[in-house]
Design a protein around this motif. Structure first.
Motif, mmCIF file in Angstrom:
data_model
loop_
_atom_site.group_PDB
_atom_site.id
_atom_site.type_symbol
_atom_site.label_atom_id
_atom_site.label_comp_id
_atom_site.label_asym_id
_atom_site.label_seq_id
_atom_site.Cartn_x
_atom_site.Cartn_y
_atom_site.Cartn_z
ATOM 1 N N ARG A 83 13.942 6.361 -12.740
ATOM 2 C CA ARG A 83 13.666 6.837 -11.382
ATOM 3 C C ARG A 83 12.164 6.811 -11.086
ATOM 4 O O ARG A 83 11.738 6.458 -9.985
ATOM 5 C CB ARG A 83 14.211 8.255 -11.187
ATOM 6 N N LEU A 84 11.357 7.181 -12.061
ATOM 7 C CA LEU A 84 9.911 7.201 -11.866
ATOM 8 C C LEU A 84 9.367 5.797 -11.659
ATOM 9 O O LEU A 84 8.522 5.573 -10.775
ATOM 10 C CB LEU A 84 9.240 7.878 -13.063
ATOM 11 N N GLU A 85 9.826 4.841 -12.443
ATOM 12 C CA GLU A 85 9.361 3.460 -12.267
ATOM 13 C C GLU A 85 9.726 2.926 -10.893
ATOM 14 O O GLU A 85 8.899 2.293 -10.215
ATOM 15 C CB GLU A 85 9.962 2.579 -13.362
ATOM 16 N N ALA A 86 10.958 3.178 -10.459
ATOM 17 C CA ALA A 86 11.385 2.705 -9.137
ATOM 18 C C ALA A 86 10.565 3.359 -8.026
ATOM 19 O O ALA A 86 10.185 2.710 -7.043
ATOM 20 C CB ALA A 86 12.873 2.991 -8.938
ATOM 21 N N HIS A 87 10.273 4.656 -8.182
ATOM 22 C CA HIS A 87 9.513 5.365 -7.151
ATOM 23 C C HIS A 87 8.075 4.856 -7.091
ATOM 24 O O HIS A 87 7.519 4.671 -5.989
ATOM 25 C CB HIS A 87 9.535 6.860 -7.445
ATOM 26 N N LEU A 88 7.457 4.630 -8.247
ATOM 27 C CA LEU A 88 6.081 4.137 -8.256
ATOM 28 C C LEU A 88 5.991 2.730 -7.658
ATOM 29 O O LEU A 88 5.016 2.415 -6.959
ATOM 30 C CB LEU A 88 5.534 4.148 -9.683
ATOM 31 N N GLU A 89 6.973 1.904 -7.917
ATOM 32 C CA GLU A 89 6.993 0.570 -7.296
ATOM 33 C C GLU A 89 7.107 0.681 -5.781
ATOM 34 O O GLU A 89 6.453 -0.062 -5.036
ATOM 35 C CB GLU A 89 8.152 -0.251 -7.860
ATOM 36 N N SER A 90 7.934 1.623 -5.314
ATOM 37 C CA SER A 90 8.074 1.836 -3.871
ATOM 38 C C SER A 90 6.763 2.301 -3.245
ATOM 39 O O SER A 90 6.360 1.823 -2.174
ATOM 40 C CB SER A 90 9.191 2.859 -3.616
ATOM 41 N N VAL A 91 6.067 3.229 -3.912
ATOM 42 C CA VAL A 91 4.796 3.731 -3.390
ATOM 43 C C VAL A 91 3.737 2.636 -3.429
ATOM 44 O O VAL A 91 2.925 2.507 -2.493
ATOM 45 C CB VAL A 91 4.339 4.960 -4.198
ATOM 46 N N ALA A 92 3.735 1.814 -4.490
ATOM 47 C CA ALA A 92 2.779 0.711 -4.563
ATOM 48 C C ALA A 92 2.989 -0.276 -3.415
ATOM 49 O O ALA A 92 2.024 -0.741 -2.788
ATOM 50 C CB ALA A 92 2.910 0.000 -5.910
ATOM 51 N N ASN A 93 4.232 -0.581 -3.112
ATOM 52 C CA ASN A 93 4.519 -1.462 -1.970
ATOM 53 C C ASN A 93 4.065 -0.830 -0.661
ATOM 54 O O ASN A 93 3.556 -1.522 0.232
ATOM 55 C CB ASN A 93 6.015 -1.772 -1.916
#
Length: 408
Positions: free
Chosen positions: A30-40
């Protein structure tokens, strides 16, 4: 602000966000997916590798020759659902333009350093009552429930002590188990009608890593192999430390006070299990630091999970009943996420604790070592394995049936 300064500020926010969410106990996938979303959202390219003890960030603005890599050694996080909700709201405010990056970084620091919302006294009460509620769920006697609660209070003192002493932190689980086992053995001198192994298990139930095992299996199911394996092995080692401490304490108790003849007491009525779910849910709201405005949703999550599992057990059997409980809980969590615009894990984790069979792993270990059963049950090992698989499958199926709008 120059492009280089903007990149530095974006980078600083993402790194601090990742460390904060890891500290709040967010699972790796979940953390990896969220960080990718914030980076985008911040128009960056990001790759992230998360494990319980290490964080790796690789960030760039599109030019792979100008990548920035940040590695950090961290301690496994502890669940803080209130801080998780505030952090998610912060990202939404950043996305909508209500906050600048500088303001978001300052607010994130405030969230990380914010003191526990319920205070020491409520935490102390919740810790002990959590032990009593678990004993109540086991359909044992009122004596067992009373002594489990009392020993839970004593274990909480060790937890508070560990916050101030590194040496106590290193031996927290085994010393808590040893103390509980010694005291439970001594209690039989005045109350021979208690189930000593069950009282010991109830008093240290807050340390039993059932939720960690479930999250680890969920990470493995999402192909996050490093984090999932590490989390499961950490949970197994915690379980071993707890059982060794309990075994040593019982052995010392027998040396000091001898064997006491067990007198079977009267069991509590069946309706008391719903009271136990209520008490346990309220205690978890305090221990997991859920915000007051989200507390009612969390309380209902316990009822939903337990009620659905009972309904499923009636038609599918006890092991597969956990699938029904996890599936309905997952649907409920995703509805909460859509209505409140918050992460579904805020209520899912509260409901999962009611379902996870971590205590059965401990019971199976006790049966394997001593040949004695804490409670009368059949096929404990296979049943526990099926329950874990059912929980993971139920959560996966619920996300397919009603996807969550949040990555956390």
């Amino acid at each position: 602000m120059s492009p280089t300064a903007q990149f530095l500020e974006k980078r600083r926010f993402i790194i601090r966000l990742g460390k904060a969410l890891h500290k709040f106990g967010t699972p790796a996938y979940r953390l990896e997916a969220h960080l990718e979303s914030v980076a985008n959202l911040l128009q960056l390219h990001g790759n992230f590798i998360i494990s319980p003890t290490a964080l790796t960030f690789v960030l760039s603005e599109g030019d792979e020759q100008q990548e920035y890599t940040h590695l950090a050694r961290v301690n496994p996080g502890e669940i803080d659902l209130g801080a998780l909700a505030r952090t998610d709201e912060l990202v939404d405010e950043l996305a909508s333009g209500q906050r600048t990056l500088a303001e978001a970084i300052e607010r994130l620091d405030d969230i990380v350093t914010k003191p526990a919302p319920y205070g020491r006294l409520l935490t102390f009460i919740a810790f002990g009552c959590c032990s009593g509620a678990f004993a109540m769920l086991m359909n044992t006697s009122w004596q067992d429930i009373f002594w489990s609660t009392l020993l839970g209070f004593i274990v909480c003192i060790y937890v508070f002590w560990a916050e101030r002493s590194k040496r106590v932190t290193d031996m927290l689980e085994p010393i808590s188990a040893i103390t509980s086992a010694l005291l439970a053995s001594a209690i039989t001198l005045i109350d021979p009608g208690i189930n000593v192994p069950l009282v010991i298990l109830s008093s240290i139930i807050a340390f039993i890593p059932g939720l960690a095992l479930t999250l680890g299996l969920s990470e493995l199911a999402s192909r996050n192999l490093i984090s999932g394996t590490a989390r499961i092995m950490d949970a197994i080692m915690v379980l071993f430390k707890l059982y060794f401490g309990a075994l040593l304490g019982v052995t010392l108790g027998q040396i000091f006070w001898g064997n006491i003849t067990y007198v079977a007491p009267e069991m509590i009525p069946q309706w008391a299990t719903w009271l136990a779910v209520t008490i346990l849910s309220v205690c978890l709201i305090i221990l997991f630091k859920v915000r007051v405005k989200d507390a009612l949703w969390g309380l209902v999550a316990g009822y939903v999970a337990y009620g659905a599992s009972l309904w499923g057990a009636h038609y599918l059997g006890a092991a597969l009943g956990a699938f029904a409980g996890a599936f309905i809980l997952g649907i409920y969590g995703n509805i909460f996420s859509r209505v409140m615009n918050l992460p579904s894990s805020i209520v899912k984790l509260l409901g999962l604790v009611v379902l996870v069979p971590g205590s059965k792993v401990y019971m199976g270990l006790n049966t394997l070592v001593t040949g004695q059963s804490i409670i009368q049950t059949t096929d404990l090992g296979s049943q526990t394995f099926l329950i874990f698989m059912s929980l993971v499958a139920g959560l996966i199926f619920s996300n397919v049936a009603l996807p969550s709008r949040k990555t956390l």
